[in-house]
Write an enzyme that holds these catalytic residues in place. Structure first.
Site, mmCIF file in Angstrom:
data_model
loop_
_atom_site.group_PDB
_atom_site.id
_atom_site.type_symbol
_atom_site.label_atom_id
_atom_site.label_comp_id
_atom_site.label_asym_id
_atom_site.label_seq_id
_atom_site.Cartn_x
_atom_site.Cartn_y
_atom_site.Cartn_z
ATOM 1 N N GLY A 242 5.413 20.550 1.725
ATOM 2 C CA GLY A 242 6.677 20.862 2.389
ATOM 3 C C GLY A 242 7.594 19.662 2.519
ATOM 4 N N ASN B 138 9.247 25.606 13.481
ATOM 5 C CA ASN B 138 7.829 25.335 13.707
ATOM 6 C C ASN B 138 7.496 25.118 15.184
ATOM 7 O OD1 ASN B 138 9.500 23.079 12.712
ATOM 8 N ND2 ASN B 138 7.790 21.802 13.345
ATOM 9 N N GLN C 265 7.113 27.681 7.533
ATOM 10 C CA GLN C 265 6.418 28.437 8.584
ATOM 11 C C GLN C 265 6.446 29.946 8.330
ATOM 12 O OE1 GLN C 265 4.493 27.552 11.088
ATOM 13 N NE2 GLN C 265 4.777 25.355 10.817
ATOM 14 N N SER D 269 4.811 25.305 1.585
ATOM 15 C CA SER D 269 3.667 24.392 1.603
ATOM 16 C C SER D 269 2.380 25.196 1.726
ATOM 17 C CB SER D 269 3.794 23.439 2.793
ATOM 18 O OG SER D 269 2.637 22.645 2.901
ATOM 19 N N HIS E 108 -0.721 24.647 2.606
ATOM 20 C CA HIS E 108 -1.687 24.555 3.711
ATOM 21 C C HIS E 108 -1.228 25.277 4.971
ATOM 22 C CE1 HIS E 108 -0.165 21.354 6.557
ATOM 23 N NE2 HIS E 108 0.590 21.037 5.527
ATOM 24 N N THR F 132 1.447 13.991 -13.344
ATOM 25 C CA THR F 132 0.441 14.920 -13.841
ATOM 26 C C THR F 132 0.221 16.023 -12.815
ATOM 27 O OG1 THR F 132 -0.603 13.148 -15.067
ATOM 28 C CG2 THR F 132 -1.947 15.108 -14.667
ATOM 29 N N CYS G 3 3.378 16.469 13.849
ATOM 30 C CA CYS G 3 3.937 15.268 13.235
ATOM 31 C C CYS G 3 4.494 14.321 14.304
ATOM 32 C CB CYS G 3 5.052 15.656 12.279
ATOM 33 S SG CYS G 3 4.669 17.167 11.391
#
Ligand SMILES: *Cc1c(COP(=O)(O)O)cnc(C)c1O
Length: 385
Positions: free
Chosen positions: A72, A155, A183, A203, A205, A241, A330
């Site tokens: 994200g 969030n 979210q 994102s 996860h 990659t 965060c």
């Protein structure tokens, strides 16, 4: 895991074992670089293409409009910086960005960084629930506006933003529109073809996929310049990659998120409503932050507890094995009160009383009962005034 009651799904979600199983071969026997030219590498290229196709089909966009990223934060940074640089490469003097003060730091600090480089940023006003008014977007538009970035769902407070209406305005004025939908994935049906969106961040996860992988949807024709130079991966828009195990996991997780969306939404909504009603009933000092349902994420309940330090409540709950957060993983441990809560007009003292509960697929009614039976004692223990 069974020892804890995990109510912090907005911070991260556990990896679905089905997702892990689809990823596993690409860590081990199928390790080949998808850009190499021998047969097993070319098979990995086809796997990569198929994962892109899955994501594109679910989001109702073209495969070429998907850029895989590291998550994200990268998608948000890439959206803001990539579009600004894209206008510049076209020789256009578009130096104005419109966003909100309640964005995730990945957007907010990217915007700050652009300001430091001489770009101008308008932060739209929000109401006491954190919602912006689309009319304010229209008023903020200038002839040199390069991008509008407004999150789909907050969030910290769960508030949903009126992105469909903003998209119409952005589209009308021909200004690219980005949304951080990190979210929202797995909880709201995102159909990009119906939304007038030009960029969207996800994102893995946050919807039972792996950490460290995400995507940026970039509508064809949107001004854009790569921010990571190197190989020609992702059609020269993001070198490096490819994280094939992660990308395969992302695609599987997104597929499951869409497949189970209605069921998951129903499940968390029921428990979340019970949680909000229970907290409000038992704790007169509790105040729901953000918007009331249905204008908030179905798995999200966030409160201020007047006169009680939020961090103390978290520690008190953890003694009982209940894991939740003040609002933003965060920003945890920082001494600053939440930028989101202060943007709502809450004073610093009240902002420090915040606690957020975010539910997930595996949350049970018994877990919510347990929380509700413990919370009053924990909160009252730490009352200071
Ligand atoms: C978690 C989150 C991000 C950051 O995503 P990462 O993959 O952890 O970098 C960005 N925006 C929002 C709204 C989030 O909740």
């Amino acid at each position: 895991m069974a020892d804890f009651i995990y109510l912090d799904h907005a911070a991260t979600t556990p990896l679905d074992p089905v997702v892990l199983a689809t990823m596993q071969p690409y860590f081990t026997e199928l390790f080949y670089n998808p850009s190499s030219h021998y047969a097993p590498a070319e098979a990995n290229r086809r796997t990569l293409d198929a994962a892109r196709e899955v994501c594109a089909t679910l989001l109702n966009v073209r495969p070429s409009e998907i850029i895989f990223t590291s998550g994200g934060s990268e998608s948000d940074n890439l959206a803001l910086k990539g579009v600004m640089a894209g206008w510049k490469n076209l020789g256009m003097e578009r130096r104005h960005l419109i966003t909100t003060p309640v964005e995730h730091h990945a957007v907010l600090y990217a915007a700050k960084n652009l300001e430091e480089q001489g770009y101008e940023v308008t932060y739209l006003p929000v109401d006491h629930t954190g919602r912006i008014d689309p009319a304010h977007v229209e008023q903020a538009i200038r002839s040199d506006t390069a991008l509008i970035s407004v999150m789909t769902a907050n969030n910290e407070i769960g508030t949903l933003e009126p992105i469909a209406e903003i998209g119409k305005i952005a589209h009308h004025y021909g200004i690219p529109f980005h949304t951080d939908a990190v979210q929202a994935a797995g909880l709201l049906a995102l159909d990009l073809a119906a939304l007038n969106l030009d960029l969207l961040s996800l994102s893995a996860h946050k919807f039972y996929g792996p950490r460290g992988v995400g995507l940026l949807y970039l509508r064809r024709g949107t001004p854009f310049a790569s921010q990571i130079q190197g190989g020609s991966q992702e059609r020269h828009r993001r070198a490096g990659t490819e994280n094939l195990p992660g990308i395969v996991g992302l695609a599987t997780a997104l597929r499951l998120a869409y497949r189970d969306l209605e069921e998951n939404k129903r499940h968390v909504t029921k428990l979340r409503d019970k949680l909000i009603a229970g907290v409000v009933e038992r704790l007169p000092r509790a105040m729901l932050t953000g918007a009331e349902p249905p204008l908030r994420l179905p798995n999200h309940a966030s409160f201020c507890f007047r006169g009680v330090n939020g961090e103390a409540i978290l520690l008190g709950l953890e003694e009982y094995g209940i894991l939740c957060s003040s609002g933003s993983a965060c920003a945890a441990g920082s001494t600053e009160p939440s930028h989101v809560l202060t943007a709502l007009g809450l004073d610093e003292g009240l902002a420090r009383t915040a606690v957020r509960f975010t539910l997930g697929r595996t949350t049970t009614a018994a877990e919510i009962e347990c929380l509700l039976s413990i919370l009053p004692e924990v909160v009252e223990r730490f009352v200071v005034g």
